[in-house]
Design a protein around this motif. Structure first.
Motif, short mmCIF file in Angstrom:
data_model
loop_
_atom_site.label_atom_id
_atom_site.label_comp_id
_atom_site.label_asym_id
_atom_site.label_seq_id
_atom_site.Cartn_x
_atom_site.Cartn_y
_atom_site.Cartn_z
N GLU A 94 0.83 -1.21 0.00
CA GLU A 94 0.00 0.00 0.00
C GLU A 94 0.86 1.26 0.00
O GLU A 94 0.60 2.21 -0.72
CB GLU A 94 -0.93 0.02 1.21
CG GLU A 94 -1.97 1.13 1.07
CD GLU A 94 -2.68 1.47 2.37
OE1 GLU A 94 -3.91 1.55 2.34
OE2 GLU A 94 -1.99 1.67 3.39
N GLU B 258 2.46 1.70 -3.52
CA GLU B 258 1.50 2.12 -4.54
C GLU B 258 1.14 3.59 -4.38
O GLU B 258 1.09 4.34 -5.36
CB GLU B 258 0.24 1.24 -4.43
CG GLU B 258 -0.65 1.26 -5.67
CD GLU B 258 -1.95 2.01 -5.46
OE1 GLU B 258 -2.79 1.99 -6.37
OE2 GLU B 258 -2.11 2.60 -4.38
N LYS C 27 2.30 6.90 -6.90
CA LYS C 27 1.32 7.84 -7.44
C LYS C 27 1.73 9.28 -7.17
O LYS C 27 1.63 10.15 -8.04
CB LYS C 27 -0.06 7.58 -6.83
CG LYS C 27 -0.78 6.36 -7.38
CD LYS C 27 -2.15 6.23 -6.71
CE LYS C 27 -2.93 5.04 -7.26
NZ LYS C 27 -4.24 4.88 -6.57
N PRO D 209 2.52 -0.43 -11.14
CA PRO D 209 1.17 -1.01 -11.08
C PRO D 209 0.30 -0.32 -10.05
O PRO D 209 0.78 0.10 -8.99
CB PRO D 209 1.45 -2.47 -10.68
CG PRO D 209 2.84 -2.74 -11.12
CD PRO D 209 3.58 -1.45 -10.94
N HIS D 210 -0.99 -0.19 -10.35
CA HIS D 210 -1.96 0.40 -9.43
C HIS D 210 -2.95 -0.67 -8.99
O HIS D 210 -3.22 -1.63 -9.71
CB HIS D 210 -2.72 1.56 -10.10
CG HIS D 210 -1.84 2.72 -10.47
ND1 HIS D 210 -0.85 3.20 -9.64
CD2 HIS D 210 -1.80 3.49 -11.59
CE1 HIS D 210 -0.25 4.23 -10.21
NE2 HIS D 210 -0.80 4.42 -11.41
N PHE D 211 -3.53 -0.46 -7.79
CA PHE D 211 -4.53 -1.39 -7.27
C PHE D 211 -5.84 -1.23 -8.02
O PHE D 211 -6.24 -0.12 -8.36
CB PHE D 211 -4.82 -1.11 -5.79
CG PHE D 211 -3.66 -1.39 -4.87
CD1 PHE D 211 -2.71 -2.35 -5.16
CD2 PHE D 211 -3.55 -0.69 -3.67
CE1 PHE D 211 -1.67 -2.61 -4.30
CE2 PHE D 211 -2.51 -0.94 -2.80
CZ PHE D 211 -1.56 -1.90 -3.11
N ASN D 212 -6.53 -2.34 -8.21
CA ASN D 212 -7.94 -2.24 -8.56
C ASN D 212 -8.71 -2.11 -7.24
O ASN D 212 -8.11 -2.22 -6.16
CB ASN D 212 -8.39 -3.45 -9.40
CG ASN D 212 -8.27 -4.77 -8.65
OD1 ASN D 212 -8.52 -4.84 -7.45
ND2 ASN D 212 -7.91 -5.84 -9.37
N PRO D 213 -10.01 -1.84 -7.27
CA PRO D 213 -10.75 -1.61 -6.01
C PRO D 213 -10.65 -2.78 -5.02
O PRO D 213 -10.53 -2.56 -3.81
CB PRO D 213 -12.19 -1.40 -6.49
CG PRO D 213 -12.04 -0.82 -7.85
CD PRO D 213 -10.86 -1.53 -8.44
N THR D 214 -10.68 -4.01 -5.51
CA THR D 214 -10.59 -5.17 -4.62
C THR D 214 -9.22 -5.25 -3.96
O THR D 214 -9.10 -5.50 -2.75
CB THR D 214 -10.87 -6.48 -5.39
OG1 THR D 214 -12.15 -6.40 -6.01
CG2 THR D 214 -10.84 -7.68 -4.45
N GLU D 215 -8.17 -5.02 -4.75
CA GLU D 215 -6.81 -5.03 -4.20
C GLU D 215 -6.60 -3.91 -3.21
O GLU D 215 -5.96 -4.10 -2.16
CB GLU D 215 -5.80 -4.92 -5.35
CG GLU D 215 -5.76 -6.15 -6.24
CD GLU D 215 -5.05 -5.90 -7.56
OE1 GLU D 215 -4.71 -6.88 -8.24
OE2 GLU D 215 -4.85 -4.71 -7.92
N LYS D 216 -7.16 -2.76 -3.50
CA LYS D 216 -7.02 -1.62 -2.58
C LYS D 216 -7.64 -1.94 -1.22
O LYS D 216 -7.05 -1.68 -0.17
CB LYS D 216 -7.67 -0.37 -3.17
CG LYS D 216 -7.57 0.86 -2.25
CD LYS D 216 -8.13 2.09 -2.92
CE LYS D 216 -8.08 3.30 -1.98
NZ LYS D 216 -6.72 3.60 -1.49
N VAL E 137 -0.29 -8.44 -7.39
CA VAL E 137 0.04 -7.02 -7.58
C VAL E 137 1.22 -6.61 -6.72
O VAL E 137 2.02 -5.75 -7.13
CB VAL E 137 -1.20 -6.13 -7.30
CG1 VAL E 137 -1.56 -6.14 -5.81
CG2 VAL E 137 -0.95 -4.70 -7.77
#
Length: 331
Positions: A49, A52, A56, A63-70, A162
């Motif tokens: 976290e 990532e 940003k 790589p960026h998180f998708n909502p589930t990964e976030k 990720v």
């Protein structure tokens, strides 16, 4: 990137290298049999976290998180803040998870276990010292309850992709893995708390203290002794436990009329934030950076002491606390 950002980047790369080393251990080490990766999950969450978000902010292509990964990594990293909870919150959650484990393993007893007894908690040992237990690593540190859930391993694996991509994008696999000592016996042992356990204080408070002991020892026994190189994680993991324990133990003493002592001389919020978030820009200047220092001069900035001197002091404080706990609860 400016010099401070480059320094933060180097600390992130060190954590990426640690992640690759854990992977190598799981594939190639011969003499380890424990839940060491599950005990690492909060710190993996911190890396993923924090990295990532940092990438940003500095507009680095990663790589960026998708909502589930976030959602997964936001929850995963909270495991390192267990001692930020109040004593009542910590105890309630711990025994809720303990009860779930007890009920589950009671319900699936074999005929032999009905006669001779069953296990409800697994423990990890390094050099004979407890450094993890399944209530912490399988139920506390994992965002999804693994008991009876056959798909949990695959789900966590998918969520971990990720983190691997982040580590790879920052050059983690370009460095050699950290050396580790595969001659140390790292093993596990199952118990039935409280009928057959290593505790002489065979009650809920004894198990709570036992879990504190496991959390500390994961850093100062397993990470310290299993990894040969002097790596940033030896200080980082220990310090994050220490930082929250300073206040938590005061509440333990007040609630349970105990007299545990922990020296809070190294407790520094801004320093903790640097370790947890890689946000060096608001704390250290370019002229204060020490490039060849393991923590890049952060301990000099916070405490006026070099890394090794500060680490020795931190370990002595935590070692003193584990001695106090062992004397109270263990056989």
């Amino acid at each position: 990137m400016n010099k401070v950002q480059k320094t933060a980047y180097e600390l992130i790369q060190a954590d990426a290298r640690f992640l690759y080393t854990l992977t190598d251990i799981s594939q190639n080490a011969q003499n380890i049999n424990s839940n060491y990766i599950c005990m690492s999950l909060p710190y993996i969450g911190l890396f993923a976290e924090g990295t990532e978000q940092w990438c940003k902010k500095v507009r680095l292509n990663a790589p960026h998180f998708n909502p589930t990964e976030k959602a997964f990594y936001t929850q995963l990293r909270q495991g390192h803040k267990l001692f930020k909870k109040s004593y009542e919150e910590y105890a309630t959650l711990l025994f809720e998870k303990f009860t779930e484990s007890e009920n589950y393993f009671y319900s699936i007893r074999s005929l032999r276990e009905k006669i001779f007894g069953y296990y409800n908690v697994g423990t990890d040992l390094c050099n004979g010292k407890f450094c993890g237990n399944t209530i912490l690593c399988s139920m506390y540190y994992t965002p999804i309850n693994p008991l009876g859930n056959e798909g949990v391993g695959e789900w966590i694996r998918d969520m971990s992709i990720v983190a691997g991509k982040l580590a790879a994008s920052l050059g983690g696999k370009e460095f050699p893995i950290y050396r580790y000592n595969d001659n140390i016996i790292v093993q596990y042992k199952d118990y039935h708390f409280y009928k057959n356990s290593p505790l002489k204080m065979s009650n809920d408070f004894g198990f709570l203290l036992f879990s504190i002991l496991c959390s500390i020892n994961y850093a100062i026994e397993f990470i310290e002794n299993y990894f040969i190189d002097e790596i940033p994680q030896k200080f980082k993991f220990a310090y994050l436990q220490y930082y929250y324990l300073c206040d938590f133990l005061k509440e333990v003493n007040a609630q349970k009329n105990t007299d545990f002592y922990i020296d809070d001389c190294l407790c520094d919020r801004n320093f903790r934030n640097c370790l947890a978030h890689y946000g060096l820009g608001q704390y250290i200047s370019e002229t204060e950076i020490i490039s060849d220092d393991i923590l890049k001069g952060l301990t000099n900035k916070a405490f006026g002491k070099d890394y090794l001197t500060t680490k020795v002091e931190l370990y002595e404080i935590l070692g003193s606390l584990t001695k106090q706990i062992r004397q109270m609860i263990l056989m």
